[in-house]
Design an enzyme around this catalytic site. Structure first.
Site, PDB file in Angstrom:
ATOM      1  N   CYS A 219       0.823  -1.216   0.000  1.00 16.23           N
ATOM      2  CA  CYS A 219       0.000   0.000   0.000  1.00 16.23           C
ATOM      3  C   CYS A 219       0.862   1.274   0.000  1.00 16.23           C
ATOM      4  O   CYS A 219       1.479   1.575  -1.020  1.00 16.23           O
ATOM      5  CB  CYS A 219      -0.990  -0.048   1.150  1.00 16.23           C
ATOM      6  SG  CYS A 219      -2.388   1.043   0.873  1.00 16.23           S
TER       7      CYS A 219
ATOM      8  N   HIS B  96      -3.034  -5.219   1.747  1.00 19.43           N
ATOM      9  CA  HIS B  96      -2.317  -5.464   3.010  1.00 19.43           C
ATOM     10  C   HIS B  96      -2.369  -6.933   3.418  1.00 19.43           C
ATOM     11  O   HIS B  96      -3.179  -7.288   4.286  1.00 19.43           O
ATOM     12  CB  HIS B  96      -2.984  -4.667   4.139  1.00 19.43           C
ATOM     13  CG  HIS B  96      -2.826  -3.189   4.034  1.00 19.43           C
ATOM     14  ND1 HIS B  96      -1.765  -2.518   4.573  1.00 19.43           N
ATOM     15  CD2 HIS B  96      -3.604  -2.252   3.446  1.00 19.43           C
ATOM     16  CE1 HIS B  96      -1.894  -1.221   4.334  1.00 19.43           C
ATOM     17  NE2 HIS B  96      -3.009  -1.041   3.652  1.00 19.43           N
TER      18      HIS B  96
ATOM     19  N   GLU C 210      -0.468  -8.419   5.351  1.00 20.50           N
ATOM     20  CA  GLU C 210      -0.043  -8.534   6.766  1.00 20.50           C
ATOM     21  C   GLU C 210      -1.228  -8.423   7.716  1.00 20.50           C
ATOM     22  O   GLU C 210      -1.109  -8.748   8.888  1.00 20.50           O
ATOM     23  CB  GLU C 210       1.037  -7.482   7.083  1.00 20.50           C
ATOM     24  CG  GLU C 210       0.555  -6.043   7.277  1.00 20.50           C
ATOM     25  CD  GLU C 210       0.272  -5.309   5.957  1.00 20.50           C
ATOM     26  OE1 GLU C 210       0.331  -5.929   4.881  1.00 20.50           O
ATOM     27  OE2 GLU C 210      -0.026  -4.101   6.040  1.00 20.50           O
TER      28      GLU C 210
HETATM   29  N1  GLN Z   1      -3.464   6.436   1.337  1.00 17.77           N
HETATM   30  C1  GLN Z   1      -2.197   6.114   1.894  1.00 17.77           C
HETATM   31  C2  GLN Z   1      -1.084   6.891   1.200  1.00 17.77           C
HETATM   32  O1  GLN Z   1      -1.330   7.515   0.237  1.00 17.77           O
HETATM   33  C3  GLN Z   1      -1.917   4.629   1.822  1.00 17.77           C
HETATM   34  C4  GLN Z   1      -2.867   3.875   2.694  1.00 17.77           C
HETATM   35  C5  GLN Z   1      -2.337   2.602   3.250  1.00 17.77           C
HETATM   36  O2  GLN Z   1      -1.132   2.347   3.309  1.00 17.77           O
HETATM   37  N2  GLN Z   1      -3.242   1.795   3.726  1.00 17.77           N
HETATM   38  O3  GLN Z   1       0.035   6.860   1.617  1.00 17.77           O
END
Ligand code: GLN
Length: 216
Positions: free
Chosen positions: A81, A188, A190
């Site tokens: 992410c 994610h 994890e």
């Molecule tokens: N929206 C977050 C970002 O732009 C990422 C979100 C996440 O890691 N769950 O960094």
């Protein structure tokens, strides 16, 4: 065979979950906050969190350049992410000028931040991935990035139907990508207890690098 030592960038975000998943996947795992700690690891995980904050903290902890250099020298890395955003080559971030995220350029991809909308648009779904055995992976998306473009050397490991989440866009290219020893997921793994297949996949990449280095 040397057991791989994998660091988790521990400035912000979901650090503990990655450390636990890596340990369950057969690696030694430790948090990385200092350049000396970074220098000792065979691979690095950049967790989810907030990529704008992570950019600032990488500067504060004087880790941005050392990390960028190790990645450029071929350090295996996995980003989930916000970690995917940090490992990318270019970030599209509507309305923000200058961009608040300075990506590390380890993956030849262009990502769009918060592509699925606001927090309420977070969602979960089951996806099949090339290279991940034993059926679909349960994928949790939280304000996830969208992979808008991939370079010729980037492998797209997602095998999903068009528009599985009814977002009106074909996001098959966006779920899991790999370029050499660098892996990223927009979701994610994890956060899904008891399924370490994505982490095992990464540990295997790191182990393969270690074995090659040992033979050289
Ligand atoms: N929206 C977050 C970002 O732009 C990422 C979100 C996440 O890691 N769950 O960094």
């Amino acid at each position: 065979m040397t057991k791989p030592l994998i660091g988790v960038l521990a400035l912000q975000g979901g650090v503990a979950e990655h450390l636990a998943a890596l340990e369950r996947s057969g690696a030694d795992a430790r948090p990385v906050r200092r350049p000396e700690e970074l220098a000792a690891v065979h691979g690095i995980v950049v967790p989810g969190g907030e990529s704008t904050t992570m950019t600032r903290l990488l500067d504060t902890f004087e880790l941005y350049e050392p990390l960028r250099e190790r990645l450029a020298a071929g350090l295996p890395a996995y980003g989930s992410c916000a970690g995917m955003i940090m490992l990318s080559g270019e970030v599209l971030d509507e309305g923000r000028k200058p961009p608040a995220v300075r990506p590390l350029g380890a993956l030849d991809i262009v990502v769009r931040r918060n592509a699925f909308g606001r927090q309420v648009d977070s969602f979960e779904t089951d996806l099949d991935f090339a290279g991940i055995p034993d059926g679909p992976v349960h994928a949790v998306f939280i304000r996830a990035p969208w992979v808008e473009k991939v370079g010729a050397d980037v492998e797209v490991l997602a095998t999903v139907p068009d528009d599985p989440d009814n977002t009106g866009r074909n996001e098959a290219a966006g779920r899991m990508v790999q370029q050499g020893p660098v892996l990223a997921t927009s979701f994610h793994p994890e956060l899904v207890g008891g399924d370490e297949r994505v982490h095992r996949y990464f540990v295997k990449i790191v182990q393969a690098r270690l074995n090659t280095a040992a033979q050289a």
